[in-house]
Design a protein around this motif. Structure first.
Motif, PDB file in Angstrom:
ATOM      1  N   LYS A  48       0.848  -1.190   0.000  1.00 24.11           N
ATOM      2  CA  LYS A  48       0.000   0.000   0.000  1.00 24.11           C
ATOM      3  C   LYS A  48       0.885   1.242   0.000  1.00 24.11           C
ATOM      4  CE  LYS A  48      -3.729   2.306   2.547  1.00 24.11           C
ATOM      5  NZ  LYS A  48      -4.617   2.235   3.735  1.00 24.11           N
ATOM      6  N   LYS A  52       0.724   8.147  -2.279  1.00 22.39           N
ATOM      7  CA  LYS A  52      -0.388   8.577  -3.136  1.00 22.39           C
ATOM      8  C   LYS A  52      -1.567   7.619  -3.016  1.00 22.39           C
ATOM      9  CE  LYS A  52       1.540   6.562  -7.382  1.00 22.39           C
ATOM     10  NZ  LYS A  52       1.940   6.908  -8.765  1.00 22.39           N
ATOM     11  N   LYS A  53      -2.716   8.073  -3.497  1.00 20.14           N
ATOM     12  CA  LYS A  53      -3.963   7.344  -3.291  1.00 20.14           C
ATOM     13  C   LYS A  53      -4.381   6.493  -4.481  1.00 20.14           C
ATOM     14  CE  LYS A  53      -5.789  10.725   0.008  1.00 20.14           C
ATOM     15  NZ  LYS A  53      -6.906  11.665   0.320  1.00 20.14           N
ATOM     16  N   LYS A  54      -3.682   6.620  -5.604  1.00 18.57           N
ATOM     17  CA  LYS A  54      -4.005   5.771  -6.748  1.00 18.57           C
ATOM     18  C   LYS A  54      -2.754   5.533  -7.595  1.00 18.57           C
ATOM     19  CE  LYS A  54      -5.590   9.516  -9.800  1.00 18.57           C
ATOM     20  NZ  LYS A  54      -6.704   9.986 -10.659  1.00 18.57           N
ATOM     21  N   THR A  66      -4.327  -2.785  -9.869  1.00 17.09           N
ATOM     22  CA  THR A  66      -5.263  -1.669  -9.825  1.00 17.09           C
ATOM     23  C   THR A  66      -5.056  -0.838  -8.564  1.00 17.09           C
ATOM     24  OG1 THR A  66      -6.957  -2.911  -8.635  1.00 17.09           O
ATOM     25  CG2 THR A  66      -6.956  -3.092 -11.044  1.00 17.09           C
ATOM     26  N   THR A  67      -5.700   0.310  -8.559  1.00 20.95           N
ATOM     27  CA  THR A  67      -5.677   1.150  -7.354  1.00 20.95           C
ATOM     28  C   THR A  67      -6.281   0.388  -6.177  1.00 20.95           C
ATOM     29  OG1 THR A  67      -5.757   3.228  -8.596  1.00 20.95           O
ATOM     30  CG2 THR A  67      -6.556   3.274  -6.320  1.00 20.95           C
ATOM     31  N   GLU A  68      -7.358  -0.360  -6.422  1.00 17.64           N
ATOM     32  CA  GLU A  68      -7.998  -1.156  -5.356  1.00 17.64           C
ATOM     33  C   GLU A  68      -7.033  -2.211  -4.807  1.00 17.64           C
ATOM     34  OE1 GLU A  68      -9.342  -0.442  -8.300  1.00 17.64           O
ATOM     35  OE2 GLU A  68     -10.805   1.041  -7.553  1.00 17.64           O
ATOM     36  N   LEU A  71      -4.468  -0.333  -2.621  1.00 18.17           N
ATOM     37  CA  LEU A  71      -5.022   0.157  -1.362  1.00 18.17           C
ATOM     38  C   LEU A  71      -5.297  -0.968  -0.366  1.00 18.17           C
ATOM     39  CD1 LEU A  71      -7.477   2.915  -2.673  1.00 18.17           C
ATOM     40  CD2 LEU A  71      -5.258   3.245  -1.558  1.00 18.17           C
TER      41      LEU A  71
END
Length: 301
Positions: A48, A52-54, A66-68, A71
């Motif tokens: 994770k 950054k968030k994505k 993927t971003t998912e 995260l």
């Protein structure tokens, strides 16, 4: 002795704390091999991001992560600790090129807060395999990618997902098993306990821009005529521009005038010197005097 092939996927992210972009590790994958180079265990973990968030579109295209996925991963410090526990002792760690080592060093410096990747002995698998390719007549002038090496060596990538770090490691293992030679393999082993190992990694080559630098061999500043081979006279001061020292030279033997260029690139343990010459047009006075010669003299010259 155990053998581990390590691979990582990373994405560029801006670190506000250090005001710089970092190749942040977002996946760690590895395979463990026994003495017969058979896969006896695998490791893979998604990290994770702390920056950054994505994920970037390019990272997703290259890895399928993927971003998912990112995260739902674990913090980098925890991922490295889990990897170190899995690694074991008395292990040779291999990566496909040293680029992974530069990324490890960068993440250890800026993101890991004292946690380090465990590494005993190290081998650059890309360099080793490229040497084996040279021996069988498949030499490549440039650093070869893992996929291209597999294709040239006839190693099948069937059933492998070449987007993931773990499967990159599995493909590296297949290539190594097919082209392993202990005597030559051992020549590429490096001991990470040697202080120079990490100094070499962190050293950035640069071009020397001062001729008084003690690392310069002053004899390299002597030029010879590229026509007759005689030592020539320098007729101007040295000027530094675009990483090169440049001066004009004159050969008394064949009357040739030319520019001599030389560069000195400082590497960790040596200096790379490049020299070249470029002919100069005759001076206007020389051309005018030549035109005033009798016709018969000009024809004989």
């Amino acid at each position: 002795m155990n053998y581990v092939i390590l691979d990582m996927e990373w994405d560029s992210a801006f670190c506000k704390k250090h005001s710089r972009f970092i190749n942040e590790i977002l996946q760690i994958g590895a395979v463990k091999l026994n003495s017969n180079f058979e896969v006896c265990d695998t490791f893979e973990v998604t990290v994770k991001s702390s920056l950054k968030k994505k994920v970037s579109g390019r990272f997703f295209e290259l890895t399928g992560i993927t971003t998912e996925d990112m995260l739902s991963g674990i913090p980098l410090c925890k991922a490295v600790k889990e990897y170190n526990d899995w690694l074991g002792d008395n292990t040779v760690t291999m990566t496909w090129s040293e680029s992974d080592l530069y990324t490890i060093l960068e993440n250890e410096t800026y993101l890991l807060d004292g946690v380090k990747f465990k590494m005993d002995k190290y081998l650059d698998l890309q360099k080793y395999i490229q040497n084996e390719m040279r021996l069988i007549g498949k030499e490549s002038k440039n650093q070869i990618s893992l996929g291209n090496a597999a294709q040239l060596l006839g190693v099948s990538t069937k059933d492998l997902d070449l987007h993931t770090a773990k499967d990159h490691s599995l493909l590296s293992a297949l290539i190594l098993k097919k082209y392993f030679c202990k005597e030559r393999f051992d020549l590429y082993l490096r001991d990470t306990s040697n202080p120079d190992f990490y100094k070499r990694l962190s050293f950035k080559p640069y071009y020397i821009d001062d001729l008084s630098n003690a690392d310069i061999d002053k004899s390299e500043l002597i030029f010879k005529c590229d026509i007759c081979g005689e030592t020539v006279e320098r007729t101007s001061k040295w000027h530094y521009k675009n990483r090169n020292f440049t001066a004009t030279f004159h050969c008394k033997h064949c009357k040739r005038r030319f520019l001599g260029r030389i560069s000195f690139r400082k590497n960790f343990d040596n200096i790379t010197v490049k020299k070249r010459t470029c002919g100069l047009k005759k001076k206007k006075a020389e051309v005018k005097n030549n035109d005033m010669q009798p016709m018969s003299e000009k024809m004989l010259s």
